[in-house]
Design an enzyme around this catalytic site. Structure first.
Site, mmCIF file in Angstrom:
data_model
loop_
_atom_site.group_PDB
_atom_site.id
_atom_site.type_symbol
_atom_site.label_atom_id
_atom_site.label_comp_id
_atom_site.label_asym_id
_atom_site.label_seq_id
_atom_site.Cartn_x
_atom_site.Cartn_y
_atom_site.Cartn_z
ATOM 1 C CB ALA A 113 -11.328 3.712 -2.355
ATOM 2 C CB CYS A 114 -6.408 5.235 -0.734
ATOM 3 S SG CYS A 114 -5.880 3.530 -0.665
ATOM 4 C CG HIS A 115 -4.047 3.284 -4.874
ATOM 5 N ND1 HIS A 115 -3.696 1.961 -4.905
ATOM 6 C CD2 HIS A 115 -3.431 3.807 -3.792
ATOM 7 C CE1 HIS A 115 -2.889 1.689 -3.891
ATOM 8 N NE2 HIS A 115 -2.731 2.797 -3.198
ATOM 9 C CG HIS A 161 -1.951 1.025 1.284
ATOM 10 N ND1 HIS A 161 -1.718 2.296 1.764
ATOM 11 C CD2 HIS A 161 -3.250 0.999 0.892
ATOM 12 C CE1 HIS A 161 -2.829 3.007 1.669
ATOM 13 N NE2 HIS A 161 -3.772 2.246 1.151
#
Length: 415
Positions: free
Chosen positions: A357-359, A132
């Site tokens: 989602a954070c990408h 991550h």
């Protein structure tokens, strides 16, 4: 309804569309019992936990109880749990500690207080190439040119132990993403060589609440806990095997002394901690039921996808001997116009994502994790990450598969 994957969305003020949520790896809705714990803490335990009056004493009791629940969920002790704002802070704290520990030991060696081989230059960090960003970017920021990214195997999608051992140097400070076998080998190296201790960390964000996680059995020094991945609020914690005693931990923040000075803040976030503790308690009590339900639902989803799309379907998370998450189906529907983002933007009922989602700011590029695992770029571009939850039903699956069938047909007709 609470716990359900389905909901109604009002469209253009007149039409109600029945949509199905299958993005539980991105975030989960808090359980009703978690909401209740948060609400009660807001109402009754609003005081400063460091105070002696009733509201403060109640807050402190809630925090202590939550710490015990979180520790029990990961097989640790209450004193091993440090509450953080989330997983990103926990991962940053681990890597910051590894670098700081290396430097302190080297300074001690230079002053003649200790002797430790490897105290030259910068500390070396080993990570995998599927980390991550809250691990990968931090490692690169701290060390830049002294980070080794070990590739996962394209046949098993796992880091091979021998590749990790081959990457170890005298100045290696930390290994990130340690499984049980890697941890055993690294600990054996620590005993055999007069060197700085290699610290071991794993980010368990996606595993907790889905499969059994025991930090002691795993053998890690640090383990990252992310609440909103297992029906808790957006708060996190870090398991540390004996923080400040058996395992080093150096704070990034300085302030009022909360969390034994490891993570100080003005006052503890009692309501969110209460919610995290309740969610952890539910996982400890119900994990086998959660896992069984999610696994059977995922298998039914894969069965229905095969039946509808036949040889046009590719499952990107099936590897020989791998133990995939029981709720996750990463799948591509083959076709020149069926890129994942395009399919999802045309679905009327399915709510899902193409990856983390954070990408989302990375545009429409294929997942670097899938590419690292050997998935061809044209297949990775069409990937959908469908993750089911505790309340997902077979009826939900039927609706989703039919929605995908209609969407694929629409896109191909448009083309």
């Amino acid at each position: 309804k609470p716990g359900s994957s389905a909901c109604h969305v009002r469209q253009r003020e007149t039409t109600l569309i029945y949509v199905i949520y299958m993005d539980y790896n991105a975030t989960t809705p808090p359980e009703p019992e978690v909401i209740k714990a948060v609400t009660e803490a807001l109402q009754e335990a609003w005081g400063n936990p460091s105070s002696n009056y009733i509201a403060g004493a109640k807050a402190k009791a809630i925090i202590n109880h939550s710490r015990e629940n979180v520790a029990r969920m990961v097989g640790g002790k209450a004193e091993d749990i440090i509450f953080t704002s989330g997983g990103t802070e926990a991962n940053n704290l681990v890597l910051h500690t590894a670098v700081e520990h290396f430097r302190k030991n080297c300074r001690a060696a230079e002053q003649g207080e200790a002797h430790s081989n490897g105290c030259t230059g910068l500390p070396h960090i080993i990570i995998s190439n599927v980390e991550h960003d809250s691990v990968r970017l931090v490692a690169e920021h701290l060390q830049r040119d002294d980070v080794t990214s070990v590739p996962v195997s394209k046949t098993t999608a796992r880091v091979e132990v021998e590749d990790v051992i081959a990457a170890v140097r005298p100045n290696t400070s930390i290994m990130v993403r340690g499984d049980r076998e890697i941890c055993q080998r690294i600990k054996s190296l620590n005993k055999q060589h007069e060197r700085l201790r290699i610290l071991l960390h794993t980010d368990a964000a996606q595993a907790l609440g889905k499969i059994r996680v025991d930090a002691c059995e795993l053998g890690v020094d640090y383990l990252t806990i992310v609440g909103h991945k297992f029906y808790a609020p957006r708060i996190g914690a870090l398991y540390v095997n004996g923080p400040g005693t058996r395992t080093p931990l150096y704070p990034m923040l300085f302030g009022g002394g909360q969390e034994r000075n490891f993570r100080p803040g003005y006052t503890e976030n009692t309501p969110m901690i209460a919610g995290l503790g309740k969610a952890a308690e539910l996982v400890t009590s119900n994990l086998s039921d959660y896992e069984s339900h999610m696994r059977s639902t995922k298998l039914y989803l894969e069965e229905r996808l095969r039946a509808v799309f036949k040889d046009r379907i590719r499952f990107n998370s099936h590897y020989p001997g791998s133990d995939n998450l029981p709720n996750t189906c990463n799948v591509s529907i083959l076709g020149p116009t069926l890129q994942g983002w395009r399919v999802l933007s045309n679905c009327r009922r399915l709510l899902a994502s193409v990856g983390a989602a954070c990408h989302s700011g990375s545009g429409n590029r294929p997942s670097h994790i899938l590419l690292s695992c050997g998935v061809p770029s044209e297949v990775a571009a069409n990937a959908l990450r469908l993750s089911v939850g505790r309340g997902t039903t077979k009826e939900d699956v039927d609706i989703v598969v039919e929605d995908l069938r209609e969407t694929v047909q629409l896109l191909e007709e448009m083309n």
